[in-house]
Design an enzyme around this catalytic site. Structure first.
Site, mmCIF file in Angstrom:
data_model
loop_
_atom_site.group_PDB
_atom_site.id
_atom_site.type_symbol
_atom_site.label_atom_id
_atom_site.label_comp_id
_atom_site.label_asym_id
_atom_site.label_seq_id
_atom_site.Cartn_x
_atom_site.Cartn_y
_atom_site.Cartn_z
ATOM 1 N N HIS A 75 2.085 3.483 -9.023
ATOM 2 C CA HIS A 75 1.813 2.147 -9.461
ATOM 3 C C HIS A 75 2.947 1.474 -10.369
ATOM 4 C CE1 HIS A 75 -2.050 2.490 -7.447
ATOM 5 N NE2 HIS A 75 -2.542 3.084 -8.437
ATOM 6 N N LEU B 167 10.520 -20.705 -5.062
ATOM 7 C CA LEU B 167 9.552 -19.797 -4.489
ATOM 8 C C LEU B 167 8.075 -19.839 -5.005
ATOM 9 C CD1 LEU B 167 9.295 -17.251 -2.154
ATOM 10 C CD2 LEU B 167 9.351 -15.871 -4.197
ATOM 11 N N ASP C 1 1.007 -1.151 0.117
ATOM 12 C CA ASP C 1 -0.076 -0.025 -0.096
ATOM 13 C C ASP C 1 0.810 1.333 0.096
ATOM 14 O OD1 ASP C 1 -2.427 1.553 0.074
ATOM 15 O OD2 ASP C 1 -2.883 1.092 2.184
#
Ligand code: IPE
Ligand code: IPE
Ligand code: MG
Length: 243
Positions: free
Chosen positions: A38, A132, A21
């Site tokens: 963004h 991962l 955020d």
């Protein structure tokens, strides 16, 4: 299971979930449009995946777009969808180089066809990778996910495949988008907000929470290690007593 990183002298949470955020505020501080934030945020995801993998995180799950984010301006939503599409497309090569498996959770209905095609392509291209396990939540809302699970379970009951008394917590977990993932051990939220915003409410029941004021585009190795250090100071009891 958590593993120990001897070099860092820390136990590394097996599954880290992140609410990334603060992209908008990060851009505003620079007198730039929100979409600039963004773009910086998306490029930071690549870097954090590498760092997490490097220190020994086994599962990483990030929140990219919530079912509530459609409330933003059409312009911002469209820019986010285009950015996601581009990110997923460009990411296949890097995932395969690093043995990273990528999955997308969230509601598929309502997503643009071009984005859906990239989701399927990335999942398919990385499905045999054993390093991962990286999950991106797109058009994800915890309440929506639970609602979809309940609908499926109800259908199975209606078809006579399942008796209501046989529905356990396990049954519900198995019908969630996260069915292939263990519950997160550590949740990180950047930008100073201290709320879940509909992120993984079922799965975070016993997760340790860590909040930082740092905006997502500035969250790097040092910040991740700081979060892991805090995790190492916690005592997880799961309702039991200290042994
Ligand atoms: C997080 O940054 C990214 C998304 C929710 C898509 P924000 O866009 O929420 O940034 P702030 O919170 O407005 O600063
Ligand atoms: C949560 O952030 C969603 C993502 C990070 C994708 P928001 O910025 O949308 O959350 P609120 O509105 O501040 O709760
Ligand atoms: Mg925000």
């Amino acid at each position: 299971m958590d593993i120990r990183n001897e070099k860092l002298g820390l136990v590394i949470p097996c599954h880290v979930a992140i609410i990334m955020d603060g992209n908008g505020r990060w851009a505003k501080k620079r007198h730039m449009p929100r979409t600039y934030g963004h773009a910086a945020g998306a490029s930071n995801v690549k870097s954090v995946v590498r760092i997490a993998d490097d220190i020994g995180v086994q599962y990483l799950t990030i929140y990219a777009f919530s079912t509530e984010n459609w409330k933003r301006s059409a312009e911002e939503v469209s820019a986010l969808m285009t950015l996601l599409k581009k990110y997923l497309h460009d990411y296949i090569g890097e995932c395969n180089e690093n043995n990273v498996r990528c999955r997308i959770i969230g509601r598929r209905e309502g997503l643009r066809e071009d984005l859906l095609a990239e989701i399927v392509a990335l999942e398919e291209a990385t499905k045999t990778n054993t390093g991962l396990q990286f999950t991106i939540a797109i058009n994800y809302g915890g309440r929506d996910e639970i609602t979809r699970a309940v609908q499926q379970i109800a259908t199975e009951v209606q078809e006579g495949k399942l008796g209501p008394d046989l529905i356990t917590e396990e049954t519900i977990s198995r019908h969630l988008d996260t069915r292939d993932l263990p519950d997160p051990d550590l949740l990180i939220r950047t930008s100073g907000e201290e709320r879940l915003s509909n992120y993984l409410p079922w799965q975070l029941a016993y997760t340790e929470f860590y909040f930082t004021d740092v905006f997502w585009p500035d969250f790097g190795r040092e910040e991740l290690i700081e979060a892991v250090k805090k995790y190492n100071q916690r005592e997880r009891r799961f309702g039991g007593v200290k042994s």
